[in-house]
Scaffold this active site. Structure first.
Site, short mmCIF file in Angstrom:
data_model
loop_
_atom_site.label_atom_id
_atom_site.label_comp_id
_atom_site.label_asym_id
_atom_site.label_seq_id
_atom_site.Cartn_x
_atom_site.Cartn_y
_atom_site.Cartn_z
N CYS A 21 0.82 -1.21 0.00
CA CYS A 21 0.00 0.00 0.00
C CYS A 21 0.85 1.26 0.00
CB CYS A 21 -0.94 0.00 1.20
SG CYS A 21 -1.71 -1.59 1.48
N HIS B 214 -9.03 3.93 -1.60
CA HIS B 214 -7.65 3.47 -1.50
C HIS B 214 -7.28 2.64 -2.73
CE1 HIS B 214 -3.91 2.08 0.05
NE2 HIS B 214 -4.33 1.03 0.71
#
Ligand SMILES: [Zn+2]
Lengths: 386, 144
Positions: free
Chosen positions: A84, A333
């Protein structure tokens, strides 16, 4: 190259379900916007670094496809992956290439199209987010890890369920004011608490959502960075550290060692401390993650992250406004795009271009981009000239 | 034989594969470094203290205390049919940690951080393949 590295252009697509575009089309939206913002044209790019997590795409070896689509061959391009935190890893790679004197102007594109995967593929990927030999075999999940962090933080420091919900409420409050956010609606505690269980103590509203999107920043060496369309925002402090992948070897579950180390490096390089940060974008993949970030970055003392949100200290007007773009929670995200998106938001804030979300007197900003459950963390301190 | 380990196994080939054979026979084993004597659980072929590459298996008690836990509702592939299930992370008396399901001897209402738990080898006999893992049981209710 001993001079500074500046950000001279930013671009950002809307985040959300983008059934209208391929991943390279998303990359092009962000890149075109960043070029226009900088006043440069694509021929000025010495290289393109792509931040993305390859397993979420049908398309393999993404930088080749993006480079072709943007018409940038034969300029160099490559992929940077740190889960991420891939976006911030790509920025760090580009920054290093400029600091090394190899390149002068580098575009960084974070892009991800997550909604093209089938549910079955997502379930399979979900089953391998942790350490696969000793943890995934028991059905551990990404929210499950952060849920275990949350429960331990509650136990050690008295952090409450209400304080976690307050993080989600704040980030949706600002997401409602960000035209690029996936979720543009405020939420109430009642709505958050009524959402389905995911991994106790987390409900759906403690978790950020998968999304599609791209963001781009153009970096330039100091002499080149001046005299362009907008004043540069400087990458003044660049921190990067790691922690264990496995919770079985993790010294503490109530903070991310990688974030603490990366923050210390970034503050030292920039010559500032946490109190000097006027605005921050942090990695709130789950509500507890933002609470840990307050503490790991030094916005409050260890254990006081719950009180920090409960006292509204991370709202605009508080001591350190955090995620006033909605954060991962409301903005969405799209993994590889997230770190680059954070940097674009802080650039907007330092330019004074953030509109109704503008933090007054924002002259020092920070990004905090975490990979996985903290195995990677990148912290940037950004500054502007007076 | 490490393919026996876990409900879903993503890492069947490992230098500590014999761990699963021991587990099948009811023994919980750690690795001990032949150079520095460091003991690791879960076992490692390469010492975490000195990175030496030779080790022997040594038994550990499996006694530990609950560090944290979560009940998983949104389950990944291979676990959809058994959700919800509760994962516990325990700090082991002899060092190291174990992540495993909270076993049937421990009602969820009794879960409390710091409570004693016993890492207990389990052989699944309800499936055709051999499956071994361990659960976290009440020290009183443990069968090992
Ligand atoms: Zn050793």
């Amino acid at each position: 190259m001993s001079g500074r590295v500046g950000i001279v252009g930013i671009g950002h697509t809307p985040f959300g379900r983008r059934s209208d575009a391929t991943v390279q089309e998303l990359a092009a939206e962000a890149f075109r916007a960043a070029l226009a913002d900088s006043g440069l044209d694509r021929g000025h790019m010495d290289a393109v670094v792509v931040g993305s997590v390859p397993e979420y795409h049908k398309q393999r070896s993404l930088p080749g496809v993006v480079q072709e689509y943007l018409g940038l061959t034969p300029k160099p391009t490559w992929l940077t992956e740190a889960a991420c935190a891939s976006g911030s890893a790509a920025i760090r790679t580009a920054w290093m290439s400029i600091k090394a004197g190899v390149h002068d102007v580098v575009a960084v594109i974070g892009c991800q199209k997550m909604t093209e995967l089938e549910t079955a593929e997502i379930l399979a990927l979900m089953g391998r987010v942790g350490e696969v030999q000793w943890e995934s075999s028991f059905g551990s999940t990404f929210p499950g890890y952060y849920a275990m962090f949350a429960r331990r933080h509650m136990h050690e420091y008295g952090t409450t369920r209400e304080q976690l919900t307050a993080v989600a409420i704040k980030n949706h409050f600002y997401g409602a004011r960000n035209p690029l956010a996936m979720f543009r609606k405020e939420i109430t505690a009642e709505k958050a608490n009524a959402s389905e269980d995911v991994a106790t103590p987390f409900h759906v509203f403690d978790c950020c959502a998968n999304a599609d999107g791209a963001a781009c920043v153009i970096l330039a060496a100091e002499p080149r960075a001046r005299g362009l369309r907008k004043p540069p925002v400087w990458l003044s402090g660049m921190g990067c550290a790691s922690d264990t992948m496995s919770v079985l070897r993790r010294p503490s579950l109530t903070g991310l060692g990688s974030a603490q180390a990366a923050a210390a490096q970034a503050y030292a390089m920039a010559g500032v401390d946490a109190k000097r940060v006027r605005v921050a974008d942090v990695h709130d993949c789950f509500t507890i993650a933002e609470v840990l970030a307050y503490e790991d970055l030094g916005f409050c003392a260890k254990g006081e992250g719950g009180a920090f949100i409960a006292e509204n200290r991370s709202y605009i007007g508080g001591s350190t406004p955090v995620n006033v773009d909605g954060g991962l929670k409301a903005k969405g995200h799209p993994i590889g795009a997230t770190g680059v998106s954070m940097t674009t938001e802080i650039v907007k804030q330092l330019r004074g271009d953030a509109g109704e979300r503008q933090v007054p007197d924002a002259d020092v900003g920070l990004t905090h981009n975490v990979g996985g459950i903290g195995q990677y963390c990148f912290v940037q301190v950004l500054t502007r000239d007076e | 034989m490490f393919k026996w380990f876990g409900r879903v196994n993503h890492a069947p080939h490992t230098k500590v594969a014999e761990f699963a054979q021991h587990l099948r026979e009811g023994r919980l084993m750690a690795s001990r470094c032949e150079a520095c004597g460091h003991v690791s659980f879960p076992p490692r072929a390469d010492c975490e203290a000195c990175l030496h590459g030779a080790f022997t298996f040594v038994p550990v008690s499996g006694r530990g205390t609950l560090h944290t836990w979560t009940r998983i509702t949104a389950a990944p592939r291979g676990f959809e049919d058994v959700a919800p299930y509760t994962l516990g992370l325990v700090d082991l008396e002899e060092g190291g940690r174990a992540l495993a399901w909270i076993g049937a001897s421990v009602p969820e209402s009794s879960l409390a951080i710091g409570m004693p738990l016993q890492v207990t080898p389990r052989l699944h006999e309800d499936v055709e393949d051999i499956r071994v893992d361990y659960t976290l049981e009440s020290p009183k209710g443990a069968t090992a």
